[in-house]
Design a protein around this motif. Sequence first.
Motif, mmCIF file in Angstrom:
data_model
loop_
_atom_site.group_PDB
_atom_site.id
_atom_site.type_symbol
_atom_site.label_atom_id
_atom_site.label_comp_id
_atom_site.label_asym_id
_atom_site.label_seq_id
_atom_site.Cartn_x
_atom_site.Cartn_y
_atom_site.Cartn_z
ATOM 1 N N LEU A 200 0.823 -1.210 0.000
ATOM 2 C CA LEU A 200 0.000 0.000 0.000
ATOM 3 C C LEU A 200 0.855 1.257 0.000
ATOM 4 N N GLY A 201 2.027 1.167 0.617
ATOM 5 C CA GLY A 201 2.918 2.326 0.663
ATOM 6 C C GLY A 201 3.457 2.731 -0.698
ATOM 7 N N GLN A 202 3.338 1.845 -1.672
ATOM 8 C CA GLN A 202 3.800 2.143 -3.023
ATOM 9 C C GLN A 202 2.771 2.894 -3.852
ATOM 10 N N LEU A 203 1.523 2.934 -3.375
ATOM 11 C CA LEU A 203 0.488 3.664 -4.103
ATOM 12 C C LEU A 203 0.806 5.154 -4.080
ATOM 13 N N ARG A 204 0.639 5.812 -5.202
ATOM 14 C CA ARG A 204 1.044 7.215 -5.307
ATOM 15 C C ARG A 204 0.219 8.154 -4.443
ATOM 16 N N VAL A 206 -0.904 7.355 -1.450
ATOM 17 C CA VAL A 206 -0.790 6.911 -0.051
ATOM 18 C C VAL A 206 0.596 7.234 0.491
ATOM 19 N N THR A 207 0.635 7.842 1.656
ATOM 20 C CA THR A 207 1.893 8.112 2.356
ATOM 21 C C THR A 207 1.883 7.351 3.669
ATOM 22 N N LEU A 208 2.905 6.532 3.876
ATOM 23 C CA LEU A 208 2.988 5.725 5.091
ATOM 24 C C LEU A 208 4.268 6.067 5.837
ATOM 25 N N GLN A 209 4.130 6.501 7.096
ATOM 26 C CA GLN A 209 5.285 6.861 7.916
ATOM 27 C C GLN A 209 5.257 6.108 9.248
ATOM 28 N N VAL A 210 6.432 5.938 9.811
ATOM 29 C CA VAL A 210 6.584 5.255 11.098
ATOM 30 C C VAL A 210 7.155 6.227 12.120
ATOM 31 N N PRO A 271 8.790 8.796 4.477
ATOM 32 C CA PRO A 271 8.245 7.596 3.827
ATOM 33 C C PRO A 271 9.334 6.614 3.385
ATOM 34 N N ARG A 272 10.447 7.115 2.863
ATOM 35 C CA ARG A 272 11.531 6.234 2.427
ATOM 36 C C ARG A 272 12.164 5.524 3.627
ATOM 37 N N GLU A 273 12.407 6.276 4.704
ATOM 38 C CA GLU A 273 12.970 5.678 5.915
ATOM 39 C C GLU A 273 11.996 4.683 6.541
ATOM 40 N N SER A 274 10.713 5.008 6.457
ATOM 41 C CA SER A 274 9.687 4.126 7.020
ATOM 42 C C SER A 274 9.623 2.812 6.259
ATOM 43 N N ALA A 276 12.085 1.406 4.676
ATOM 44 C CA ALA A 276 13.279 0.655 5.059
ATOM 45 C C ALA A 276 13.094 0.010 6.429
ATOM 46 N N PHE A 277 12.428 0.711 7.333
ATOM 47 C CA PHE A 277 12.162 0.170 8.674
ATOM 48 C C PHE A 277 11.288 -1.080 8.578
ATOM 49 N N ILE A 278 10.230 -1.010 7.764
ATOM 50 C CA ILE A 278 9.307 -2.148 7.618
ATOM 51 C C ILE A 278 10.027 -3.313 6.921
ATOM 52 N N GLU A 279 10.834 -3.010 5.925
ATOM 53 C CA GLU A 279 11.576 -4.063 5.234
ATOM 54 C C GLU A 279 12.533 -4.771 6.181
ATOM 55 N N GLU A 280 13.116 -4.002 7.098
ATOM 56 C CA GLU A 280 14.030 -4.603 8.084
ATOM 57 C C GLU A 280 13.255 -5.518 9.028
ATOM 58 N N LEU A 281 12.070 -5.077 9.456
ATOM 59 C CA LEU A 281 11.221 -5.931 10.303
ATOM 60 C C LEU A 281 10.875 -7.227 9.585
ATOM 61 N N LEU A 282 10.526 -7.101 8.323
ATOM 62 C CA LEU A 282 10.146 -8.265 7.536
ATOM 63 C C LEU A 282 11.318 -9.235 7.407
#
Length: 285
Positions: A200-204, A206-210, A271-274, A276-282
């Motif tokens: 969902l974070g890739q949708l233009r 949608v902005t997803l932040q942590v 959003p870019r840092e977020s 990366a954070f989710i990818e690290e969790l995964l």
Amino acid sequence: MGVDSDGTEEPGWDVDPEDEQGAAVVAALGRQLRAWREAAGLRPADFGAAIQYGEDQVRKVESGKRIPRPEYLDRADEVLNAGGRISAMKADLEQVRYPKKVRDLAKLERQAVEISVYSTHVVHGLLQTADHARALFEMRQPAYSQDEVERYTAARVARQSVFSRTPAPTISFVHEASALCRPIGGTMVWRSQLERLLELGQLRHVTLQVMPNSREAHPGMDGGIEILKFGDGTAVGRSEGAFNGRPVSDPKQLRVLDLRYGIIRAEALTPRESRAFIEELLGET
């Protein structure tokens, strides 16, 4: 959902007697289904066998005590040779098949041109996978029945059509990092949930932040925030930590929520840092 006594799948959910609008629609639909069946000269048992549902369930639907699932109407349309007229009832049924409070929220979300959300201890409902949502509903106390769990899960997933709406609304999420680290539902459900966030974070639109745990304090410490803005310039918002948690639409009160949300976004990871954070969790699962 559950299983009927004869092994067939139940056709839907019980009608909430306090939902007058929903009860009226389901009762009218039931009367029409009964009229179609009787015109075809079929008994409830024979009709049930033809559409692969039990006689008891057919009687409940026709008496307005049970909300049928869409495929029930499709099978009825085919068996009764209705030429699509029974299947067309799905549009009316769609408006009432979920609990009223969920329908009201979904209606506002469909009308919004901008949605802003700060979520604290759980992944926001618009972002949840079905398995994640189901696990949360199964944890509720007092416990929901399995029927209620499935109904609320389906309703939550249905709200997510907002992501594919045209024109697309602008949607912004800020999630506390701790909300993304709890493996609700087990490892596989958690992994699927993290993958869904990345998708969902890739949708233009949608902005997803942590919000990282390293932030000592920020204006969202009192609770979550949701703000919906509409095309006519009006808006509605709610925060657990402001105005006693009530929904507000007064411009002065909305400015308070806007201010808090703006600072929260500034304090969160980009959003870019977020991502990366989710990818690290995964990667750690």
